[in-house]
Design an enzyme around this catalytic site. Structure first.
Site, short mmCIF file in Angstrom:
data_model
loop_
_atom_site.label_atom_id
_atom_site.label_comp_id
_atom_site.label_asym_id
_atom_site.label_seq_id
_atom_site.Cartn_x
_atom_site.Cartn_y
_atom_site.Cartn_z
N GLY A 27 0.79 -1.21 0.00
CA GLY A 27 0.00 0.00 0.00
C GLY A 27 0.82 1.27 0.00
N ASP A 142 7.23 -9.84 8.34
CA ASP A 142 7.93 -9.01 7.35
C ASP A 142 8.90 -8.05 8.06
OD1 ASP A 142 8.60 -8.27 4.77
OD2 ASP A 142 6.98 -6.80 4.58
#
Length: 290
Positions: A27, A142
């Site tokens: 995003g 992540d």
């Protein structure tokens, strides 16, 4: 939506998007103002996957919102604060505290690697953040220098971007189909499609520590295939710059998650190094049972 120009949209009737701070696979992050409360915030606008059916897109939105709400419950000085979660134009948006300062990746790119002492302090702060997330049943999945922010005014280390986090008991779209994440920082058991736990985030921390002191991931290669092979098969040889932190790095980069150094062991080693400038050796079976 109230439109105030390309860089000044208002979403959810209150958040004015003013400048794009960054863009990634998960995003776009905007600097914004919460017009209701009069404070600066960061807004992450998640992408809308046009390849999904209407039903799949609705499921993706719901899962994203469920995970974002779970992360919003986390309270730790080294985890970004989530203020709000809204849906705008069918896109989930996460409203977070605005951290004035760049990422660890940007710091390394601009000024070079950290010293081992500074890297150890970053590692210790991130262990605290991960411990809080793991206790709540949340895997980050992540952890990498680009997702670690350094607050300019205070030096505070902040773990951000839980965009592909896994919440205990929830099924996510990122568990199915193509791999999502950063291969240079992803544990081999996750590469192999095995069930993962907190140990996988600790592997990522080991790779991050090497990058922090050397400027490069120990698994960087010229191709994605080379990266995958390096993570799963190549002999792990931390560069000379990582030698002061070798015990904790080698313990965290143990391929067998059952033998990997656990969070408590990593904390002991990093704290000893910060306090004395010398890291004790990695004890046999420090990572638990074989």
């Amino acid at each position: 939506m109230g439109s105030l120009g390309d860089n000044a949209r208002v979403i959810a009737g209150r958040y004015r998007l003013e400048a794009r701070l960054g863009r990634g696979g998960m995003g776009v992050v905007w600097r914004a103002t919460d017009q209701l409360l009069g404070r600066r915030v960061a807004v992450k606008e998640l992408p809308l996957d046009e390849t999904l059916s209407e039903e799949e897109a609705a499921q993706q939105r719901e899962r994203t919102l469920r995970e974002a709400r779970a992360v919003a419950q986390l309270r730790h000085p080294h985890i970004v604060v989530v203020h709000d979660v809204v849906v705008h134009d069918e896109r989930p948006c996460i409203v977070m505290e605005l951290i004035e300062g760049g990422s660890l990746a940007g710091r390394i790119s601009r000024s070079g690697p950290l010293g081992p002492g500074a890297a150890a302090r970053v590692g210790l702060d991130l262990l605290g953040a991960l411990g809080t997330a793991h206790a709540a049943g949340i895997l980050h999945r992540d952890l990498k220098p680009g997702n670690v922010l350094l607050e300019e005014a205070t030096g505070r280390v902040v773990l951000t971007d839980f965009g592909i986090a896994q919440v205990s008991g929830a099924t996510t779209l990122t568990e199915v189909g193509s791999f999502v994440g950063s291969p240079e920082y992803t544990a081999p058991e996750r590469m192999s499609g095995e069930r993962t736990g907190p140990e996988s985030d600790l592997w990522s921390l080991g790779a991050l520590l090497v990058t922090a002191v050397s400027g490069e991931s120990p698994f960087r290669r010229d191709s994605i295939g080379g990266v995958l092979h390096a993570v799963v098969f190549d002999e792990i040889r931390p560069p000379p710059a990582a030698e002061p932190l070798a015990p904790v790095v080698l313990g965290l980069l143990e391929r067998d998650p059952r033998r990997r150094l656990d969070a408590a062991g990593a904390e002991r080693l990093l704290r000893a190094y910060i306090e004395t400038g010398v890291m004790p050796p990695l004890p046999d079976a420090a990572a638990g049972p074989a």
